[in-house]
Design a protein around this motif. Structure first.
Motif, PDB file in Angstrom:
ATOM      1  N   ILE A  39       0.843  -1.205   0.000  1.00  0.00           N
ATOM      2  CA  ILE A  39       0.000   0.000   0.000  1.00  0.00           C
ATOM      3  C   ILE A  39       0.874   1.249   0.000  1.00  0.00           C
ATOM      4  N   GLU A  40       1.924   1.246   0.804  1.00  0.00           N
ATOM      5  CA  GLU A  40       2.842   2.393   0.826  1.00  0.00           C
ATOM      6  C   GLU A  40       3.517   2.583  -0.527  1.00  0.00           C
ATOM      7  N   ARG A  60      -8.609   1.423   4.920  1.00  0.00           N
ATOM      8  CA  ARG A  60      -9.218   0.084   4.792  1.00  0.00           C
ATOM      9  C   ARG A  60      -9.677  -0.173   3.355  1.00  0.00           C
ATOM     10  N   ASP A  61     -10.138   0.859   2.665  1.00  0.00           N
ATOM     11  CA  ASP A  61     -10.502   0.702   1.243  1.00  0.00           C
ATOM     12  C   ASP A  61      -9.278   0.319   0.422  1.00  0.00           C
ATOM     13  N   ARG A  62      -8.176   0.998   0.662  1.00  0.00           N
ATOM     14  CA  ARG A  62      -6.927   0.687  -0.051  1.00  0.00           C
ATOM     15  C   ARG A  62      -6.439  -0.723   0.307  1.00  0.00           C
ATOM     16  N   GLU A  63      -6.564  -1.079   1.579  1.00  0.00           N
ATOM     17  CA  GLU A  63      -6.138  -2.392   2.039  1.00  0.00           C
ATOM     18  C   GLU A  63      -6.958  -3.489   1.365  1.00  0.00           C
ATOM     19  N   GLN A  64      -8.263  -3.282   1.281  1.00  0.00           N
ATOM     20  CA  GLN A  64      -9.133  -4.290   0.658  1.00  0.00           C
ATOM     21  C   GLN A  64      -8.753  -4.491  -0.808  1.00  0.00           C
ATOM     22  N   ARG A  87     -12.842  -6.512   7.599  1.00  0.00           N
ATOM     23  CA  ARG A  87     -13.821  -6.613   6.514  1.00  0.00           C
ATOM     24  C   ARG A  87     -14.029  -8.070   6.103  1.00  0.00           C
ATOM     25  N   GLU A  88     -15.282  -8.433   6.000  1.00  0.00           N
ATOM     26  CA  GLU A  88     -15.689  -9.794   5.609  1.00  0.00           C
ATOM     27  C   GLU A  88     -15.047 -10.209   4.286  1.00  0.00           C
ATOM     28  N   GLU A  89     -15.008  -9.287   3.326  1.00  0.00           N
ATOM     29  CA  GLU A  89     -14.435  -9.598   2.006  1.00  0.00           C
ATOM     30  C   GLU A  89     -12.977 -10.033   2.134  1.00  0.00           C
TER      31      GLU A  89
END
Length: 172
Positions: A39-40, A60-64, A87-89
């Motif tokens: 991510i970084e 968290r959006d980026r992580e997903q 997150r479930e996904e």
């Protein structure tokens, strides 16, 4: 599960996911990935900066998105961020695509390991112990729900933890 499958490490920040992940990858001659580092690299800024400008939801959006791509890779060792299981996904991606190892670690041990670390936005608080205890209460059921194997990374030395994980992985 075939031996060529992925190994995913989950657990609280400071549990040893990156350290143990690198050792596992070296032992198995597999590539190692750290989702926070990816991510970084993709954003060009560190995690605290993402938290500062986008908040935890933005991170968290980026992580997903990163995990969705990383779990498509094969024959890799992946250290996830401590909150990846929120997150479930993400939990589904991990469970469906590899051998998930929960590195369980006490709050005391994590505090020892992270006391000088300024790169953990969730611990930049007046009471890091209370924050870690809260995170453990919230996340441990999620870690356990998607873990294929649990290792106490707080009491075991990294090499011993790796040995335990490898033995279990090879027994699959």
């Amino acid at each position: 599960m075939a031996k060529s499958e992925n190994i995913y490490l989950i657990g609280l920040m400071g549990a040893g996911k990156t350290t143990i992940g690198r050792l596992l990858a070296k032992s198995l001659k597999m590539p190692f990935y750290d989702s926070d580092k990816i991510i970084e690299d993709l954003t060009g800024v560190d995690i605290p900066t993402i938290f500062e400008f986008e908040g935890e939801v933005g991170f968290r959006d980026r992580e997903q998105k990163a995990l969705a791509g990383l779990t498509k890779l094969t024959h890799v060792v992946l250290a996830t961020g401590g909150g990846a299981v929120i997150r479930e996904e993400n939990r589904e991606c991990l469970k469906e695509n590899g051998f998930v190892v929960y590195l369980q670690c006490s709050v005391d041990r994590i505090l020892e390991r992270t006391k000088r670390d300024t790169q953990r936005p969730l611990l930049q608080t007046d009471n890091p112990r209370a924050k870690l205890e809260q995170l453990l209460i919230e996340r441990e059921p999620l870690y356990l729900s998607c873990a294929d194997y649990v290792v106490d990374s707080g009491t075991l030395q990294s090499k011993a933890a790796v040995k335990n994980i490898l033995q279990r992985y090879r027994d699959l």
